[in-house]
Enzyme design. Structure first.
Site, short mmCIF file in Angstrom:
data_model
loop_
_atom_site.label_atom_id
_atom_site.label_comp_id
_atom_site.label_asym_id
_atom_site.label_seq_id
_atom_site.Cartn_x
_atom_site.Cartn_y
_atom_site.Cartn_z
N ALA A 61 1.01 -1.72 0.20
CA ALA A 61 0.26 -0.21 -0.06
C ALA A 61 0.83 1.57 0.05
O ALA A 61 1.81 1.17 0.20
CB ALA A 61 -1.25 0.13 1.57
N GLY A 106 0.34 -5.81 0.31
CA GLY A 106 -1.07 -5.48 -0.37
C GLY A 106 -0.93 -6.28 -2.34
O GLY A 106 -1.55 -6.97 -3.10
N GLU A 109 -0.99 -10.15 -1.44
CA GLU A 109 -2.66 -9.93 -1.79
C GLU A 109 -3.04 -10.17 -3.03
O GLU A 109 -4.18 -11.07 -3.11
CB GLU A 109 -3.61 -9.01 -0.49
CG GLU A 109 -3.33 -9.50 0.95
CD GLU A 109 -3.37 -8.08 1.74
OE1 GLU A 109 -4.52 -8.08 2.54
OE2 GLU A 109 -3.12 -7.00 1.20
N GLU A 129 2.21 -6.33 7.56
CA GLU A 129 1.20 -5.19 8.16
C GLU A 129 1.90 -5.28 9.76
O GLU A 129 1.34 -4.16 10.36
CB GLU A 129 -0.25 -5.64 7.95
CG GLU A 129 -0.55 -5.42 6.06
CD GLU A 129 0.00 -6.47 5.33
OE1 GLU A 129 -0.58 -5.81 4.14
OE2 GLU A 129 0.71 -7.66 5.43
#
Length: 255
Positions: A61, A106, A109, A129
């Site tokens: 992110a 991300g 993911e 994270e």
């Protein structure tokens, strides 16, 4: 644009293009959802490659953007974040991630949303994270354990550590490791082969597997049964069986 959809010979490439690290800011997330839905609709897209370029897949992110968000802002944004990745996961066509360099947070993911993952031998993947005092928020706590099992997922998520390509292959986080220069070529070849296949049957196979993983076996078997019977109404089934009877297995052409 931070994400582009390039289509050639039945293969749509969802190309992340936000140098230098393809950080997944809000605009990129929204664009990703828009193009995933476009790839779903388009008949000329029969398989999809997710690619971040030669140097990096996606390093996560946009932390500076996230740091400026308070609790209220993230309550309003969290669903849209997940929806953008879910749009990729629900493309009803074969999807392969071509992973170069970093696929973290991300980025990891996003790779989890693909059906198959081909990684460069220098790739590094992870869910860091926890090192920010957070947990994965774009599907990592759900898709990662379904892929590699709960113990391995907890190790990665609890520690936030990065894994190199060889370990990612060993635990099932990626499916193939190749030289960095060959990642996109091999991913495109995987997609191009399936783009020549029976589109409705491939959609049926994907939906049956994905639905079955989310539900009990009786429900999964019902989904499979309905698709299996329904495919007998398709032209591709006629072609496939006729070719088998007349020419032998594996020679049917579906385009």
């Amino acid at each position: 644009m931070t994400v582009n959809l390039e289509v050639a010979e039945g293969v749509g490439t969802l190309r992340l293009d936000r140098p230098p690290m393809n950080a997944l800011d809000v605009a990129t997330q929204d664009r990703l959802k828009e193009l995933a839905e476009e790839a779903t609709r388009r008949d000329d897209v029969r398989a999809v490659v997710i690619y971040g370029g030669e140097r990096v897949f996606a390093a996560g992110a946009d932390i500076k953007e996230m740091q400026a968000m308070d609790h209220t802002a993230m309550i309003l944004r969290a669903r849209a974040l997940q929806d953008s990745f879910t749009a990729v996961a629900r493309i009803p066509k074969p999807v392969v991630a071509a992973i170069t360099g970093y696929a973290l947070g991300g980025g990891c993911e996003l790779a989890l949303c693909a059906d198959y993952r081909i990684a460069a031998d220098n790739a590094k993947l992870g869910q860091p994270e926890i090192l920010l005092g957070l947990v994965p928020g774009a599907g990592g706590t759900q898709r990662l354990p379904r892929l590699v099992g709960p113990s391995k997922a907890k190790d990665l998520i609890f520690t936030g550590r990065q894994v190199k390509a060889d370990e990612a292959l060993a635990i099932g986080l990626v499916d193939r490791v190749v030289p960095a220069a060959e990642v996109y070529e091999q991913a495109h070849a995987w997609a191009a082969r399936l783009a020549q296949g029976p589109a409705i049957a491939l959609r049926a196979a994907k939906e049956s597997i994905d639905t079955g993983l989310e539900t009990d076996i009786d429900t999964g078997l019902a989904v499979e049964r309905n698709w299996f019977a329904g495919l007998f109404a398709t032209e591709d089934r006629d072609r496939g069986m006729r070719s088998f009877v007349e020419e032998g297995p594996g020679k049917a052409k579906f385009l």
